[in-house]
Design a protein around this motif. Structure first.
Motif, PDB file in Angstrom:
ATOM      1  N   PHE A  96     -25.451 -36.322-106.648  1.00 57.76           N
ATOM      2  CA  PHE A  96     -26.108 -37.656-106.876  1.00 57.76           C
ATOM      3  C   PHE A  96     -26.477 -38.515-105.870  1.00 57.76           C
ATOM      4  O   PHE A  96     -27.640 -38.966-105.845  1.00 57.76           O
ATOM      5  N   GLY A  97     -25.648 -38.634-105.225  1.00 52.95           N
ATOM      6  CA  GLY A  97     -26.064 -39.361-103.842  1.00 52.95           C
ATOM      7  C   GLY A  97     -27.122 -38.736-103.076  1.00 52.95           C
ATOM      8  O   GLY A  97     -28.011 -39.446-102.587  1.00 52.95           O
ATOM      9  N   VAL A  98     -27.028 -37.361-103.071  1.00 53.74           N
ATOM     10  CA  VAL A  98     -28.236 -36.632-102.188  1.00 53.74           C
ATOM     11  C   VAL A  98     -29.548 -36.970-102.858  1.00 53.74           C
ATOM     12  O   VAL A  98     -30.778 -37.019-102.252  1.00 53.74           O
ATOM     13  N   GLN A  99     -29.692 -36.817-104.453  1.00 50.73           N
ATOM     14  CA  GLN A  99     -30.792 -37.295-104.927  1.00 50.73           C
ATOM     15  C   GLN A  99     -31.161 -38.518-104.773  1.00 50.73           C
ATOM     16  O   GLN A  99     -32.421 -38.903-104.451  1.00 50.73           O
ATOM     17  N   ILE A 242     -33.461 -39.385-118.446  1.00 48.76           N
ATOM     18  CA  ILE A 242     -34.684 -38.821-118.050  1.00 48.76           C
ATOM     19  C   ILE A 242     -34.464 -37.406-117.103  1.00 48.76           C
ATOM     20  O   ILE A 242     -33.490 -37.639-116.327  1.00 48.76           O
ATOM     21  N   PRO A 243     -35.233 -36.309-117.385  1.00 52.40           N
ATOM     22  CA  PRO A 243     -34.874 -35.266-116.649  1.00 52.40           C
ATOM     23  C   PRO A 243     -35.246 -35.673-115.273  1.00 52.40           C
ATOM     24  O   PRO A 243     -36.251 -36.077-114.932  1.00 52.40           O
ATOM     25  N   ALA A 244     -34.150 -35.090-114.498  1.00 52.92           N
ATOM     26  CA  ALA A 244     -34.130 -35.183-112.905  1.00 52.92           C
ATOM     27  C   ALA A 244     -34.240 -37.011-112.678  1.00 52.92           C
ATOM     28  O   ALA A 244     -34.738 -37.354-111.758  1.00 52.92           O
ATOM     29  N   GLY A 245     -33.856 -37.517-113.578  1.00 52.08           N
ATOM     30  CA  GLY A 245     -33.807 -39.013-113.704  1.00 52.08           C
ATOM     31  C   GLY A 245     -33.143 -39.449-112.306  1.00 52.08           C
ATOM     32  O   GLY A 245     -33.569 -40.758-111.894  1.00 52.08           O
ATOM     33  N   SER A 246     -32.116 -39.009-111.953  1.00 50.32           N
ATOM     34  CA  SER A 246     -31.352 -39.386-110.683  1.00 50.32           C
ATOM     35  C   SER A 246     -32.214 -39.491-109.447  1.00 50.32           C
ATOM     36  O   SER A 246     -31.857 -40.233-108.601  1.00 50.32           O
ATOM     37  N   PHE A 247     -33.252 -38.776-109.340  1.00 49.36           N
ATOM     38  CA  PHE A 247     -34.495 -38.620-108.275  1.00 49.36           C
ATOM     39  C   PHE A 247     -35.607 -39.168-108.763  1.00 49.36           C
ATOM     40  O   PHE A 247     -36.156 -40.175-108.084  1.00 49.36           O
ATOM     41  N   LEU A 248     -36.114 -38.890-109.652  1.00 51.59           N
ATOM     42  CA  LEU A 248     -37.656 -39.557-110.327  1.00 51.59           C
ATOM     43  C   LEU A 248     -37.504 -40.938-110.482  1.00 51.59           C
ATOM     44  O   LEU A 248     -38.427 -41.724-110.106  1.00 51.59           O
ATOM     45  N   THR A 249     -36.547 -41.553-111.074  1.00 47.22           N
ATOM     46  CA  THR A 249     -36.401 -42.987-111.504  1.00 47.22           C
ATOM     47  C   THR A 249     -36.311 -43.690-110.087  1.00 47.22           C
ATOM     48  O   THR A 249     -37.345 -44.859-110.102  1.00 47.22           O
TER      49      THR A 249
END
Length: 383
Positions: A96-99, A242-249
């Motif tokens: 999560f931190g990486v994203q 949200i799909p890939a929400g940890s990155f996309l949001t």
């Protein structure tokens, strides 16, 4: 974006854990490898060995001017550990931190041309994305019709992107989730490796080391604000499912703040180096002995389908170069079939049009998330 978490719990026949959902807590080790090879070592010893292998590999690739060497070196080291019996896995909180870090890094580099790039060329973007989806689906259909893999596994495993969604759908549809994960992992490794080599030998050198000193001074207030925004919106993205929400949001919000000049994002180089390395570990540690044994029969057809998909993406990139005069490396990274996080790292480490790459890659992820499961289910019913 992230995948491979909890594959074991979802795929061990006869296991009491078989009915656990794929989004259950990520296991810290692979019990199938315990006691064999590196699996006989304590987890802390495996982590130390992984770090000891990663550092010289990353340093060598960086010294050679390989784009994203800080990701590729640890990825190779993690593959070595995984296939030799390693049982360690990157905990979810670290990924999560990486994203979050990668999302804010890219958001801080986005120019106001991102939105205009997408809006001015959305028909072309749509055509490219749908073409890649169609080709990947066709590859999966061929493998399924040849009965090389059981059931509808190849349909889900060949999907070009949104791997986490495909894993969830594959498990619900009765496909072999372990093989699906193997196919998705292998494609990411192929895409990242090929893109890195093309960037290096095509003259798109990584940013000079003198411009990226690990211990360059930074503004602690800006860094704290950057991470706070990333973490808050990363958690919101996960909460909203949200799909890939940890990155996309955080990427979407951060890009908007950057383009309006509201906030200046800043991250220290040593933190980016750690994030790149952890991303490489997350990819590489997915290749375990148990998965490779399970996927032995699927290896050759999977490699062939990946080569076909990469070749097709290369043709699309060539068309972009010929029609629009886009830089070849920018075109290739933009059309590469996943994963978004590794492509983002390579693009940020190369001399390319980052706005164009991220606009097309983000469009692909959104579209494949929306229609990918429907297409895969439709084809699976008729395979």
């Amino acid at each position: 974006m992230s995948f491979g978490h909890n594959i074991k719990a979802a795929t061990c026949p006869g296991s009491a854990q078989r009915k656990l959902p794929l989004n259950a807590k990520h296991p810290k080790s692979d019990p199938d490898n315990a006691g064999t090879g590196l699996g006989g070592l304590k987890p802390y010893a495996q982590w130390l060995l992984l770090a000891a292998l990663s550092l010289p590999l990353a340093a060598a690739l960086e010294f050679a001017g390989i784009p994203a060497g800080l990701m590729m070196g640890p990825m190779v080291a993690a593959v070595i550990v995984g296939v030799n019996g390693g049982t360690i896995r990157l905990p979810r909180i670290f990924f999560f931190g990486v994203q979050v870090v990668l999302a804010m890094m890219i958001a801080g580099m986005v120019s106001p041309s991102l939105v205009s790039t997408f809006l001015s060329r959305w028909p072309l973007f749509l055509l490219i994305v749908l073409s890649v989806i169609a080709m990947s689906t066709f590859c999966g259909w061929v493998i399924t019709r040849m009965q090389i893999l059981p059931g509808t596994t190849a349909i889900w495993g060949s999907s070009a992107g949104a791997a986490s969604t495909m894993l969830l759908m594959a498990g619900a549809y009765g496909a072999d989730v372990r093989l699906v994960a193997f196919m998705q992992y292998l494609r990411v490794v192929f895409v990242a490796t090929l893109a890195t080599l093309i960037a290096h030998f095509g003259g798109h050198q990584a940013v000079g080391a003198d411009e990226r000193s690990l211990f360059a001074p930074f503004d602690a207030g800006n860094v704290a604000l950057t991470l706070s925004i990333g973490i808050v919106f990363g958690l919101i993205g996960r909460w909203l499912r949200i799909p890939a929400g940890s990155f996309l949001t955080p990427f979407a919000v951060g890009s908007a703040l950057t383009m309006t000049g509201t906030v200046h994002f800043e991250l220290p180089q040593w933190l980016l180096a750690i994030a790149f390395g952890l991303l490489g570990w997350n990819i590489g540690l997915g290749f375990t002995r148990s998965i490779l044994r399970h996927a032995r029969r699927a290896f050759a057809p999977t490699v062939i389908s990946i080569i076909v998909l990469l070749s097709f993406s290369g043709l699309l990139a060539f068309a972009l170069v010929a029609w629009l005069g886009i830089d070849p490396m920018t075109a290739y990274l933009a059309t590469s079939p996943g994963g978004l996080d590794s492509i983002a790292v390579i693009a940020a480490s190369s001399n390319v049009d980052l706005s164009f790459v991220m606009a097309l890659q983000t469009a692909r992820l959104v579209i494949i998330t929306l229609i990918g499961p429907v297409i895969a289910r439709f084809v699976a019913d008729r395979a």
